[in-house]
Design an enzyme around this catalytic site. Structure first.
Site, mmCIF file in Angstrom:
data_model
loop_
_atom_site.group_PDB
_atom_site.id
_atom_site.type_symbol
_atom_site.label_atom_id
_atom_site.label_comp_id
_atom_site.label_asym_id
_atom_site.label_seq_id
_atom_site.Cartn_x
_atom_site.Cartn_y
_atom_site.Cartn_z
ATOM 1 N N LYS A 166 -29.559 -14.180 28.052
ATOM 2 C CA LYS A 166 -30.247 -14.293 26.762
ATOM 3 C C LYS A 166 -31.092 -13.049 26.499
ATOM 4 O O LYS A 166 -30.980 -12.422 25.428
ATOM 5 C CB LYS A 166 -31.142 -15.540 26.736
ATOM 6 C CG LYS A 166 -31.857 -15.754 25.414
ATOM 7 C CD LYS A 166 -32.876 -16.867 25.485
ATOM 8 C CE LYS A 166 -34.161 -16.395 26.128
ATOM 9 N NZ LYS A 166 -35.253 -17.391 26.010
ATOM 10 N N ASP A 187 -30.890 -19.120 22.692
ATOM 11 C CA ASP A 187 -32.198 -19.686 23.039
ATOM 12 C C ASP A 187 -32.167 -21.176 22.723
ATOM 13 O O ASP A 187 -31.127 -21.740 22.397
ATOM 14 C CB ASP A 187 -33.318 -18.947 22.311
ATOM 15 C CG ASP A 187 -33.390 -19.279 20.829
ATOM 16 O OD1 ASP A 187 -32.431 -19.887 20.289
ATOM 17 O OD2 ASP A 187 -34.407 -18.938 20.193
#
Length: 259
Positions: A130, A148
């Site tokens: 991420k 996320d």
């Protein structure tokens, strides 16, 4: 929420891309909300953003960036001083470990520069896929999907994937959209999650995706109720986009913190 068995791969792709087009119209202002001026600053801000709002991170980073300008500065940081500067972002001891470790790794392996390859980025302290995709997409113009909590929640609500593992979600959604769209798609989905499709009470009755969302009804569908759930400086425009009177949006919505 997962896609229905009756939905063919082609139908799923078409619906996904329609969602993408609606998000483009709904959130023309979508962007990375972490203030930064270079890849190192973005890397630091992204590490600090874990379990913390971007707004709070942006309140902390001006003084931090003025004090620590290079990877070597983080590598040689006084731990107590660094902890105190980032304390408002929470988990400051772990984040201090990551920032010092990041500085040390960059100095030792990359001449103090943040690398521009996923395979390198994910080896750095405090980095996962991420974080790496945030850096690639926003500092190096390399398309990446940032999974996320908002992104994960929304693509599942929309029935675009039934996966729960972030890496599998990244690949599943990446297969539905052209690679060139990945970075901006991530921003738009996250914007929508922060401003409209909230975790506990999504503003279903004030959502531009209502007609094609299989999870419509998880939040209030009454427009006069849903419109009060919109957040952000464009909350009035979001209301107008679905034909609602912007005056129905509470004045506090424009300045409300987005998660």
């Amino acid at each position: 929420m997962t896609s229905t068995p009756a939905e063919s791969p082609l139908a799923l792709t078409r619906r996904a891309r329609r969602i993408g087009r609606l998000l483009t119209e709904t959130h023309p202002d979508a962007h990375c909300e972490l203030d930064h001026g270079n890849p190192l600053q973005l890397a630091v801000a992204t590490i600090l953003s874990a379990q913390c709002t971007d707004k709070r991170v942006n309140e902390v980073t001006p003084k931090l960036f003025a004090r620590y300008r290079t990877a070597a500065d983080y590598a040689g940081a006084d731990r107590a001083e660094l902890e105190e500067l980032i304390r408002p972002t929470g988990f400051f001891r772990n984040k201090t470990n990551s920032l010092i470790g990041l500085g040390e790794a960059l100095v030792a392996r990359y001449d103090g520069e943040v690398p521009g390859r996923l395979t390198d980025l994910i080896t750095l302290p405090g980095f996962g896929r991420k974080t790496a995709n945030v850096i690639l997409g926003n500092a190096f113009d390399v398309p990446g999907i940032t999974v996320d909590t908002h992104f994960q929640r929304l693509v599942r609500r929309w029935g675009l994937t039934g996966e729960t593992d972030p890496v599998k979600i990244e690949h599943a959604i990446g297969a539905l959209f052209p690679k060139r769209e990945w970075t901006m798609l991530s921003h738009r989905v996250i914007f929508h999650g922060r401003r409209v499709c909230h975790a506990r009470k999504p503003a279903c009755g004030a959502c531009t995706l209502a007609k094609i969302c299989p999870s419509y009804g998880e939040g209030p569908t009454e427009p006069e109720v849903a419109v009060k759930l919109l957040k952000g400086p464009r909350a009035g425009e979001l209301a107008a986009a679905v034909g609602l009177d912007p005056a129905l949006v509470p004045s506090a919505a424009a300045t409300a913190d987005v998660p």
